[in-house]
Write a protein that holds these residues in place. Sequence first.
Motif, PDB file in Angstrom:
ATOM      1  N   SER A 221       0.203   9.908  -4.262  1.00 44.17           N
ATOM      2  CA  SER A 221      -0.847   8.884  -4.340  1.00 44.17           C
ATOM      3  C   SER A 221      -1.861   9.193  -5.438  1.00 44.17           C
ATOM      4  CB  SER A 221      -1.577   8.771  -3.002  1.00 44.17           C
ATOM      5  OG  SER A 221      -0.715   8.235  -2.032  1.00 44.17           O
ATOM      6  N   HIS A 222      -2.072  10.495  -5.715  1.00 41.71           N
ATOM      7  CA  HIS A 222      -3.043  10.901  -6.740  1.00 41.71           C
ATOM      8  C   HIS A 222      -2.388  11.149  -8.092  1.00 41.71           C
ATOM      9  CE1 HIS A 222      -5.674  12.973  -3.373  1.00 41.71           C
ATOM     10  NE2 HIS A 222      -5.417  11.701  -3.125  1.00 41.71           N
TER      11      HIS A 222
ATOM     12  N   ASP B 153       4.044  12.790  -1.481  1.00 46.44           N
ATOM     13  CA  ASP B 153       2.903  11.875  -1.484  1.00 46.44           C
ATOM     14  C   ASP B 153       2.170  12.088  -2.808  1.00 46.44           C
ATOM     15  OD1 ASP B 153       0.592  10.424  -1.262  1.00 46.44           O
ATOM     16  OD2 ASP B 153       0.198  10.962   0.829  1.00 46.44           O
TER      17      ASP B 153
ATOM     18  N   SER C 274       0.849  -1.204   0.000  1.00 49.23           N
ATOM     19  CA  SER C 274       0.000   0.000   0.000  1.00 49.23           C
ATOM     20  C   SER C 274       0.879   1.246   0.000  1.00 49.23           C
ATOM     21  CB  SER C 274      -0.913   0.041   1.232  1.00 49.23           C
ATOM     22  OG  SER C 274      -0.160   0.322   2.391  1.00 49.23           O
ATOM     23  N   ALA C 275       0.279   2.371  -0.345  1.00 50.83           N
ATOM     24  CA  ALA C 275       1.016   3.634  -0.244  1.00 50.83           C
ATOM     25  C   ALA C 275       1.278   3.981   1.214  1.00 50.83           C
ATOM     26  CB  ALA C 275       0.227   4.755  -0.909  1.00 50.83           C
ATOM     27  N   THR C 276       0.376   3.541   2.086  1.00 47.07           N
ATOM     28  CA  THR C 276       0.571   3.764   3.520  1.00 47.07           C
ATOM     29  C   THR C 276       1.867   3.100   3.988  1.00 47.07           C
ATOM     30  OG1 THR C 276      -1.821   3.823   3.795  1.00 47.07           O
ATOM     31  CG2 THR C 276      -0.531   3.418   5.775  1.00 47.07           C
TER      32      THR C 276
ATOM     33  N   ALA D 276      -3.332   8.990   6.036  1.00 45.95           N
ATOM     34  CA  ALA D 276      -2.083   8.225   5.914  1.00 45.95           C
ATOM     35  C   ALA D 276      -0.865   9.131   5.739  1.00 45.95           C
ATOM     36  CB  ALA D 276      -2.179   7.254   4.731  1.00 45.95           C
ATOM     37  N   SER D 277      -1.061  10.315   5.129  1.00 47.10           N
ATOM     38  CA  SER D 277       0.064  11.238   4.916  1.00 47.10           C
ATOM     39  C   SER D 277       0.676  11.684   6.245  1.00 47.10           C
ATOM     40  CB  SER D 277      -0.396  12.492   4.164  1.00 47.10           C
ATOM     41  OG  SER D 277      -1.052  12.158   2.980  1.00 47.10           O
TER      42      SER D 277
ATOM     43  N   TYR E  83     -10.600  16.684   1.554  1.00 47.04           N
ATOM     44  CA  TYR E  83     -10.679  15.753   2.660  1.00 47.04           C
ATOM     45  C   TYR E  83     -11.143  16.499   3.907  1.00 47.04           C
ATOM     46  CZ  TYR E  83      -7.844  12.497  -0.083  1.00 47.04           C
ATOM     47  OH  TYR E  83      -7.389  11.656  -1.050  1.00 47.04           O
TER      48      TYR E  83
ATOM     49  N   VAL F 101       1.794  16.944  -0.638  1.00 43.85           N
ATOM     50  CA  VAL F 101       0.818  16.033  -1.258  1.00 43.85           C
ATOM     51  C   VAL F 101       0.327  16.671  -2.559  1.00 43.85           C
ATOM     52  CG1 VAL F 101      -1.411  14.870  -0.940  1.00 43.85           C
ATOM     53  CG2 VAL F 101       0.096  15.251   1.037  1.00 43.85           C
TER      54      VAL F 101
ATOM     55  N   SER G 164      -5.402  16.176   3.199  1.00 41.52           N
ATOM     56  CA  SER G 164      -4.938  14.927   2.603  1.00 41.52           C
ATOM     57  C   SER G 164      -5.628  13.786   3.317  1.00 41.52           C
ATOM     58  CB  SER G 164      -3.419  14.794   2.744  1.00 41.52           C
ATOM     59  OG  SER G 164      -2.973  13.631   2.045  1.00 41.52           O
ATOM     60  N   PHE G 165      -5.371  12.580   2.814  1.00 41.58           N
ATOM     61  CA  PHE G 165      -5.847  11.400   3.534  1.00 41.58           C
ATOM     62  C   PHE G 165      -4.971  11.229   4.781  1.00 41.58           C
ATOM     63  CE2 PHE G 165      -6.179   6.657   3.959  1.00 41.58           C
ATOM     64  CZ  PHE G 165      -7.478   6.694   4.433  1.00 41.58           C
TER      65      PHE G 165
ATOM     66  N   HIS H 118      -4.492   1.864  -4.972  1.00 43.80           N
ATOM     67  CA  HIS H 118      -5.831   1.514  -4.491  1.00 43.80           C
ATOM     68  C   HIS H 118      -6.825   1.723  -5.651  1.00 43.80           C
ATOM     69  CE1 HIS H 118      -9.657   2.116  -2.407  1.00 43.80           C
ATOM     70  NE2 HIS H 118      -9.144   1.346  -1.458  1.00 43.80           N
TER      71      HIS H 118
ATOM     72  N   SER I 253       0.055   5.433  -4.905  1.00 46.47           N
ATOM     73  CA  SER I 253      -0.920   4.450  -4.434  1.00 46.47           C
ATOM     74  C   SER I 253      -1.612   3.794  -5.631  1.00 46.47           C
ATOM     75  CB  SER I 253      -1.980   5.117  -3.558  1.00 46.47           C
ATOM     76  OG  SER I 253      -3.032   4.199  -3.294  1.00 46.47           O
TER      77      SER I 253
ATOM     78  N   GLY J  21      -2.014  -1.654  -3.026  1.00 42.95           N
ATOM     79  CA  GLY J  21      -0.635  -1.585  -3.499  1.00 42.95           C
ATOM     80  C   GLY J  21      -0.099  -0.184  -3.512  1.00 42.95           C
TER      81      GLY J  21
ATOM     82  N   LYS K  45      -7.701   5.092  -7.185  1.00 42.43           N
ATOM     83  CA  LYS K  45      -6.632   5.921  -7.764  1.00 42.43           C
ATOM     84  C   LYS K  45      -6.557   5.732  -9.289  1.00 42.43           C
ATOM     85  CE  LYS K  45      -6.086   7.190  -3.594  1.00 42.43           C
ATOM     86  NZ  LYS K  45      -5.154   6.812  -2.569  1.00 42.43           N
TER      87      LYS K  45
HETATM   88  C1  LIG Z   1      -4.973   6.875  -1.023  1.00 41.73           C
HETATM   89  C2  LIG Z   1      -4.000   7.745  -0.357  1.00 41.73           C
HETATM   90  C3  LIG Z   1      -3.019   7.260   0.522  1.00 41.73           C
HETATM   91  C4  LIG Z   1      -2.984   5.834   0.984  1.00 41.73           C
HETATM   92  O1  LIG Z   1      -2.941   4.938  -0.054  1.00 41.73           O
HETATM   93  P1  LIG Z   1      -3.127   3.360   0.221  1.00 41.73           P
HETATM   94  O2  LIG Z   1      -2.504   2.737  -0.988  1.00 41.73           O
HETATM   95  O3  LIG Z   1      -4.593   3.121   0.306  1.00 41.73           O
HETATM   96  O4  LIG Z   1      -2.417   3.030   1.474  1.00 41.73           O
HETATM   97  C5  LIG Z   1      -2.083   8.141   1.020  1.00 41.73           C
HETATM   98  N1  LIG Z   1      -2.108   9.443   0.699  1.00 41.73           N
HETATM   99  C6  LIG Z   1      -3.053   9.955  -0.116  1.00 41.73           C
HETATM  100  C7  LIG Z   1      -3.007  11.397  -0.458  1.00 41.73           C
HETATM  101  C8  LIG Z   1      -4.032   9.127  -0.657  1.00 41.73           C
HETATM  102  O5  LIG Z   1      -4.984   9.638  -1.436  1.00 41.73           O
END
Ligand SMILES: *Cc1c(COP(=O)(O)O)cnc(C)c1O
Length: 383
Positions: free
Chosen positions: A159-160, A157, A53-55, A82-83, A328, A131, A79-80, A185, A183, A195, A188
């Motif tokens: 992820s997007h 980050d 995962s991106a996490t 996880a950041s 968010y 991000v 952000s989500f 997911h 990310s 992943g 995305k």
């Molecule tokens: C989706 C997302 C994550 C986490 O991604 P995962 O692959 O679900 O762990 C982290 N940061 C941002 C900005 C995200 O949108």
Amino acid sequence: MIPYGKQEITQQDIDAVLGVLLSDFLTQGPQVPKFEEAIRHKVEAESAVAVNSATSALHIACLALGVGRGDSVWTVPISFVASANCALYCGAKIDFVEVDTTTYNMSISSLKEKLEYAAKNNCLPKVVIPVHLSGLPCDMKAISMLSKEYDFSIIEDASHAIGASYEHEPVGNCRYSDITVFSFHPVKIITTAEGGIATTNNLDLAKKMRLLRSHGVTRDPELLQKKGAEGWYYEQQILGFNYRMTDMQAALGVSQLERLEKVVEKRNYLARRYDELLQNLEIELPLIPEDSYSSFHLYIIRLKSSKLSRMEFFNYLRESGVGVNIHYIPIHTQPYYKQLGFQVGDFPVSEEYYDDAVSIPLFHTMTLGQQDRVIEVIKEALK
Ligand SMILES: *Cc1c(COP(=O)(O)O)cnc(C)c1O
């Protein structure tokens, strides 16, 4: 309901995953290195480390950069979660930098101001995590210049933002950062189900992240402390995790990656179409600075209606079959973060953004008919 985002699985994707299921390796086979090589090549980085995962990627990126107890990590409230959580996993402190009023990415003037203050008070961050919200690259050049002045590392980050470019170069090439995280997911741009991946040009960081992804254990003769070791020999050298991606996921990723350009082009086409067809309404449309190519993971509008609250707008769209979403809720206003000492009011620009932001449906298999319906419902709501 027209969803705000949706993955696409083609017959080629299915065949790729079936191929792995019928092979000798479900995990730790040839597909993960193949996916890493494909991503590395696509984003023009020296190295790529795939994880589950991106996490996880954010966590091992922080650890590889030496983040630990007593350190400080900064990211943005918009952000989500996880950041920000990645810093806490390492026992470090987290703090936030306000977002820019037009891009909603990390504000350079706020970052500068906060760094000046932190330098005086001896609390500079070890790592800053910008991000690329919705796939629009942050002002990385400015952040990188500040990192040299104030001596911090940078994790993007992204992820997007796979498929996006900054100053005509792919996001992920780490020209202005130490590590970039993507990310995969399903919501995305492209997916491996679960992943993520970390890219870097620093081979030492790549080596550390590879160890951290798999228990801190290696069998690589070049990395072993014991020389001339037996064939069965392996060493645990640091405390790592099981953050591995499976070969099924990687095969899906390789297949999905082949159409990345097409997917991002279509997202941009649909975004341009929203830009044109949503003119002259009581909403603000996303801003696109020059020199950037957004991957348009999200199309975020801001409601500026004199008649309608955001909740009324949101409910009207949902009830009319338009799957809007909010990206968010500011991280610092989450109950867990409040308990760490953050309060509503700490980051007013982010909170104001949150009060009227709405993500409207955008995915590359969206038909023009579906998009027209979204536009029609928005116009009805604002009438
Ligand atoms: C989706 C997302 C994550 C986490 O991604 P995962 O692959 O679900 O762990 C982290 N940061 C941002 C900005 C995200 O949108």
